[in-house]
Design an enzyme around this catalytic site. Structure first.
Site, PDB file in Angstrom:
ATOM      1  N   CYS A  50      51.566  29.541  26.315  1.00  0.00           N
ATOM      2  CA  CYS A  50      50.456  30.406  25.895  1.00  0.00           C
ATOM      3  C   CYS A  50      50.870  31.664  25.161  1.00  0.00           C
ATOM      4  CB  CYS A  50      49.629  30.803  27.113  1.00  0.00           C
ATOM      5  SG  CYS A  50      48.694  29.433  27.770  1.00  0.00           S
TER       6      CYS A  50
HETATM    7  C1  UDX Z   1      49.872  32.694  31.080  1.00  0.00           C
HETATM    8  C2  UDX Z   1      48.764  33.663  31.575  1.00  0.00           C
HETATM    9  O1  UDX Z   1      49.238  34.397  32.702  1.00  0.00           O
HETATM   10  C3  UDX Z   1      47.500  32.902  31.892  1.00  0.00           C
HETATM   11  O2  UDX Z   1      46.484  33.799  32.282  1.00  0.00           O
HETATM   12  C4  UDX Z   1      47.096  32.147  30.615  1.00  0.00           C
HETATM   13  O3  UDX Z   1      45.892  31.498  30.741  1.00  0.00           O
HETATM   14  C5  UDX Z   1      48.193  31.175  30.219  1.00  0.00           C
HETATM   15  O4  UDX Z   1      49.393  31.933  29.993  1.00  0.00           O
HETATM   16  P1  UDX Z   1      51.690  31.083  32.195  1.00  0.00           P
HETATM   17  O5  UDX Z   1      52.136  30.799  30.789  1.00  0.00           O
HETATM   18  O6  UDX Z   1      51.518  29.962  33.136  1.00  0.00           O
HETATM   19  O7  UDX Z   1      50.283  31.865  32.169  1.00  0.00           O
HETATM   20  O8  UDX Z   1      52.806  32.042  32.806  1.00  0.00           O
HETATM   21  P2  UDX Z   1      52.958  33.521  33.344  1.00  0.00           P
HETATM   22  O9  UDX Z   1      53.180  33.473  34.794  1.00  0.00           O
HETATM   23  O10 UDX Z   1      51.894  34.404  32.848  1.00  0.00           O
HETATM   24  O11 UDX Z   1      54.381  33.912  32.672  1.00  0.00           O
HETATM   25  C6  UDX Z   1      54.605  33.820  31.279  1.00  0.00           C
HETATM   26  C7  UDX Z   1      56.016  34.222  30.906  1.00  0.00           C
HETATM   27  O12 UDX Z   1      56.202  35.623  31.072  1.00  0.00           O
HETATM   28  C8  UDX Z   1      57.138  33.570  31.733  1.00  0.00           C
HETATM   29  O13 UDX Z   1      58.170  33.170  30.853  1.00  0.00           O
HETATM   30  C9  UDX Z   1      57.600  34.667  32.661  1.00  0.00           C
HETATM   31  O14 UDX Z   1      58.965  34.529  33.018  1.00  0.00           O
HETATM   32  C10 UDX Z   1      57.380  35.900  31.793  1.00  0.00           C
HETATM   33  N1  UDX Z   1      57.175  37.139  32.583  1.00  0.00           N
HETATM   34  C11 UDX Z   1      56.051  37.272  33.353  1.00  0.00           C
HETATM   35  C12 UDX Z   1      58.074  38.190  32.491  1.00  0.00           C
HETATM   36  O15 UDX Z   1      59.090  38.111  31.787  1.00  0.00           O
HETATM   37  N2  UDX Z   1      57.829  39.352  33.185  1.00  0.00           N
HETATM   38  C13 UDX Z   1      56.712  39.506  33.963  1.00  0.00           C
HETATM   39  O16 UDX Z   1      56.555  40.592  34.553  1.00  0.00           O
HETATM   40  C14 UDX Z   1      55.805  38.442  34.053  1.00  0.00           C
END
Ligand code: UDX
Length: 423
Positions: free
Chosen positions: A264
């Site tokens: 996403c």
């Molecule tokens: C995301 C959104 O959270 C969700 O609301 C949307 O509908 C789809 O995209 P998702 O892709 O499943 O969900 O993962 P998410 O848990 O949000 O993490 C995304 C990425 O960000 C991961 O690679 C994670 O490692 C990274 N991340 C997340 C960070 O580097 N730091 C953080 O503090 C949080």
């Protein structure tokens, strides 16, 4: 209510099974026969915590088919949950949304009862009214908002906790125009207890993009502050503990590291950038968010070289290949640019991930895959931590050189030489 779901991928299956658990009858449609068979045997087409149990429990309330006609004729509301991938230039590719709209329009031409079409796929603002609506109107010979309902209802599901997110959302956004569609969707979501925001259709589409763009910005911001902290000898995690206590800011999503991946954030931010440019707006912040995110994983290699200046012929362990823990998904995983950079350096790679090895092997058949994390530790000259799987908190890092992109506390305490990317 009787609901059909077009596209039984990640969003479609979780949404549909969620609605089934709320006592609705659900028909899934997919072009992939394999997925249809899996769903009909009560098995999820993707791995998601708690999904299989819910599928078993609600077996009587859903089935899957490849036949649009059957699904739409026998339901009142259709959710469009097909994928919206990126084109080469980062702009959104609407081919699946368009083909679903055509198929729906053809069926609606012969349907007498009022039917509601809800776009759940993430689409650039304007798509539902400027792309979906004219296609359905043309194929059906009917008028939107009069002869059939049309709405946009974005999803905010996180992989790994999508089932829980369906039942406990922070909010539900319903973008509508006609009253009839509005009241039916409000009725459908009545059992879920959370703020419900009713907007026009374009606004609902934009809420999804702005939410994802903001979360991605939070991460790139944390990483930029983290890079400065690293140079100053400050632990960025303590900094954001203090920053997050401000109620206007909130502590979530400030985990600095090697950046965001997944299906996403990268795709949606890029699609919004392309749309802004098309409109003659220069999205400076969004571009910087992507730039920081693309540079961030390479910091891991820079730090590794600080301890092993000549990497050629060295054996480097990679712990974690999935874009985040608890998934086998490697889409836009930061492991991809890291492995590419290591290969350019002439390194021998040994990698491990609890779930994502099969997917990663398809992209990188040339690297060695270990059967356990312990094996990576035993056989490598230095270890890079790329995904924060829980089991990496239980390893023995004694005597190792560890460069950590995700802050695994045990490695921090034990490694002979330890470098955190932003701390
Ligand atoms: C995301 C959104 O959270 C969700 O609301 C949307 O509908 C789809 O995209 P998702 O892709 O499943 O969900 O993962 P998410 O848990 O949000 O993490 C995304 C990425 O960000 C991961 O690679 C994670 O490692 C990274 N991340 C997340 C960070 O580097 N730091 C953080 O503090 C949080």
């Amino acid at each position: 209510m009787k609901i059909s779901i077009i596209g039984s991928g990640y969003v479609g299956i979780v949404t549909g099974i969620g609605f089934a658990e709320l006592n609705n009858e659900v028909i899934f449609v997919d072009v992939d026969e394999n997925k249809v068979d899996l769903i009909n045997s009560g098995k999820p087409p993707i791995y998601e915590k708690g999904l299989e149990e819910l599928m078993q429990k609600n077996k009587e309330r859903y089935y899957a088919t490849m036949d649009y006609d059957e699904a739409i004729m026998n339901t009142e509301v259709t959710f469009v949950c097909v994928g919206t991938p990126s084109k080469e230039d980062g702009s959104i590719d609407l081919k699946y949304v368009e083909s679903a709209s055509k198929a729906i329009g053809k069926v609606l031409a012969n349907k007498k009862d009022f039917h509601i079409v809800v776009v759940k796929s993430t689409v650039i603002p304007g798509t539902t009214e400027d792309v979906v609506k004219p296609i359905i109107e043309k194929k059906s010979g009917k008028k939107a908002f009069e002869d059939f309902g049309l709405a946009m209802n974005p999803e905010f599901l996180r992989e790994g906790s999508a089932v829980n997110d369906f039942f406990n959302p922070d909010r539900i956004v319903i973008g509508v125009k006609d009253e009839r569609t509005k009241s039916i969707l409000e009725e459908l979501y009545k059992p879920l207890n959370c703020p419900k925001l009713v907007t026009d259709i374009k606004t609902a589409e934009m809420i999804k993009y702005a939410s994802n763009a903001f979360l991605a910005t939070k991460i790139s911001f944390a990483n930029e502050i983290g890079n400065i902290c690293k140079k100053l000898g400050i632990d960025v995690y303590n900094v954001f503990k203090g920053v997050g206590l401000d109620h206007r800011i909130n502590p979530a999503f400030f985990k600095a590291g090697i950046g965001f991946g997944g299906s996403c954030f990268p795709k949606d931010v890029k699609a919004l950038i392309r749309k802004a440019e098309e409109l003659g707006e220069e999205p400076k912040i969004l571009k910087a968010v992507i730039e920081v995110n693309e540079r961030q994983p390479l910091k891991l290699i820079e730090l590794l070289k600080k301890h092993i200046p000549n990497l050629r012929g060295k054996k480097i362990g990679v712990l974690g290949l999935a874009f985040k823990p608890d998934t086998d998904d490697i889409r836009e995983s930061r492991a991809i640019p890291i492995v590419e950079a290591l290969l350019r350096e002439g390194v021998e790679i040994i990698a491990y991930d609890p779930k994502a090895i099969d997917n990663f092997r398809k992209l990188f058949p040339q690297i060695e895959y270990a059967s356990s994390a312990e094996d990576v530790i035993a056989k490598s000259d230095a270890v890079l931590i790329v995904t924060e799987w829980n089991e990496f908190e239980k390893l023995n890092y004694n005597g190792k050189i560890v460069v950590d992109g995700r802050r695994v506390e045990k490695a921090m305490r034990e490694a002979k030489i330890y470098e955190g990317v932003c701390w």
